[in-house]
Design an enzyme around this catalytic site. Structure first.
Site, PDB file in Angstrom:
ATOM      1  N   ASP A   1       0.862  -1.176   0.000  1.00  0.00           N
ATOM      2  CA  ASP A   1       0.000   0.000   0.000  1.00  0.00           C
ATOM      3  C   ASP A   1       0.898   1.225   0.000  1.00  0.00           C
ATOM      4  OD1 ASP A   1      -2.288  -1.456  -0.203  1.00  0.00           O
ATOM      5  OD2 ASP A   1      -3.118  -0.894   1.739  1.00  0.00           O
TER       6      ASP A   1
ATOM      7  N   TYR B   1      -1.759   5.594  -1.973  1.00  0.00           N
ATOM      8  CA  TYR B   1      -3.223   5.625  -1.784  1.00  0.00           C
ATOM      9  C   TYR B   1      -3.854   6.632  -2.742  1.00  0.00           C
ATOM     10  CZ  TYR B   1      -3.135   2.881   2.504  1.00  0.00           C
ATOM     11  OH  TYR B   1      -2.999   1.872   3.424  1.00  0.00           O
TER      12      TYR B   1
ATOM     13  N   ASN C   1      -2.960  -4.181  -1.661  1.00  0.00           N
ATOM     14  CA  ASN C   1      -4.206  -4.177  -2.429  1.00  0.00           C
ATOM     15  C   ASN C   1      -4.519  -2.815  -3.038  1.00  0.00           C
ATOM     16  OD1 ASN C   1      -4.619  -3.916   0.578  1.00  0.00           O
ATOM     17  ND2 ASN C   1      -6.623  -3.195  -0.085  1.00  0.00           N
TER      18      ASN C   1
ATOM     19  N   HIS D   1      -9.092  -6.106   9.952  1.00  0.00           N
ATOM     20  CA  HIS D   1      -9.185  -7.082   8.867  1.00  0.00           C
ATOM     21  C   HIS D   1      -9.193  -8.527   9.361  1.00  0.00           C
ATOM     22  CE1 HIS D   1      -7.708  -3.542   6.544  1.00  0.00           C
ATOM     23  NE2 HIS D   1      -8.581  -4.005   5.678  1.00  0.00           N
TER      24      HIS D   1
ATOM     25  N   ASP E   1      -3.527  -4.094   8.246  1.00  0.00           N
ATOM     26  CA  ASP E   1      -4.205  -3.597   9.441  1.00  0.00           C
ATOM     27  C   ASP E   1      -3.358  -2.469  10.017  1.00  0.00           C
ATOM     28  OD1 ASP E   1      -6.636  -4.748   9.821  1.00  0.00           O
ATOM     29  OD2 ASP E   1      -5.925  -6.422  11.020  1.00  0.00           O
TER      30      ASP E   1
END
Length: 268
Positions: A79, A82, A117, A220, A247
């Site tokens: 990640d 963003y 993700n 999560h 998380d």
């Protein structure tokens, strides 16, 4: 005993899918330890916010700690940008969320990164492109690879494709599955390659890095696909611990099994 056999059975079934498939070997990066044999590093995850949401404040502290520890490199658990990754290799967010944020002298070391993700929601291939290394030579991102630092082998694992919901129920998000689909073949090849490389490792320490939680008591929770498919590979090969992001909290979860702990990092 039945609970321990099921994950291994699933793992073996995926290996059967990969049998006979000639997959490319995982890239191995050699990163020598210090002259005294020691190694220092920082781990960060879920960070690419253009300096907002305390990213700049964390970067400042990373610089201070990095200088104090004389770090050798930085690990990112994904990640990296963003909300939806990068739009391409010339996306200004690369500089706005990375180059212009981590400016401390101590952080001018190699950064080894995996995708999360949110990175897959953009142009995933952009983050893997050598063009970004030309823009900032610190940035080394691949789907899955190995860093050998003499006393430790660090196995970077692409965990996003494991999560079935990203494929079947992406909601309003689009995931860039180029060079990944079909899912079953990709995962089978990855597990086979990781198993092979982990068995070859003679390092004193063996660490696995991924974006998604293996175990977590936070938002999560556990990732069932990783527990079923990846964890058996880590256990059988004596991986010492698994570090992830996803998380946004700090946890250290110990296990009585061969795999001793799960560490979840927080970047801000």
């Amino acid at each position: 005993m039945a609970r321990s056999r099921a994950p291994m059975a699933a793992f073996l079934a995926l290996l059967a899918v990969a049998a006979g498939v000639a997959a490319a070997e995982l890239t191995r990066v050699e990163h020598p330890a210090k002259n005294d044999g020691s190694l220092s590093l920082l781990v960060v995850g879920d960070w690419g916010r253009k300096g907002n949401y305390n990213q700049s404040r964390v970067a400042e502290q990373m610089g201070k700690i990095g200088e104090k520890l004389d770090i050798d490199f930085v690990v990112s658990t994904g990640d990296n940008f963003y909300e939806n990754g990068l739009t391409g290799v010339h996306d200004q967010q690369f500089e706005e969320s990375f180059t212009n944020i981590y400016t401390a002298k101590s952080l001018q070391k190699p950064w080894y990164l995996v995708l999360g993700n949110h990175d897959y929601r953009g142009d995933a291939l952009a983050q893997l492109s050598p063009v970004l290394q030309k823009l900032d030579e610190r940035f080394f991102c691949m789907r899955s690879f190995i860093v050998n630092a003499e006393i430790v082998d660090i196995f970077f694992i692409d965990t996003t494709p494991f999560q079935l919901k990203y494929w079947t129920h992406p909601k309003d998000s689009h995931y860039d599955w180029r060079e990944v689909a079909p899912r079953e073949t990709y995962i089978a090849d990855l597990l086979k390659d990781m198993d092979k490389e982990m068995k070859k490792s003679t390092a004193k320490w063996k660490i696995a890095i991924g974006h998604h939680t293996m175990r977590s008591v936070s938002d999560h929770g556990d990732t069932k696909e990783l527990l079923q498919l990846l964890l058996p590979v880590l256990k059988v090969n004596g991986i010492d611990f698994y570090i992830n992001g996803h998380d946004h909290c700090l946890e250290h979860i110990s296990s009585k099994d061969r795999l001793t702990s799960f560490d979840i990092n927080r970047s801000f």
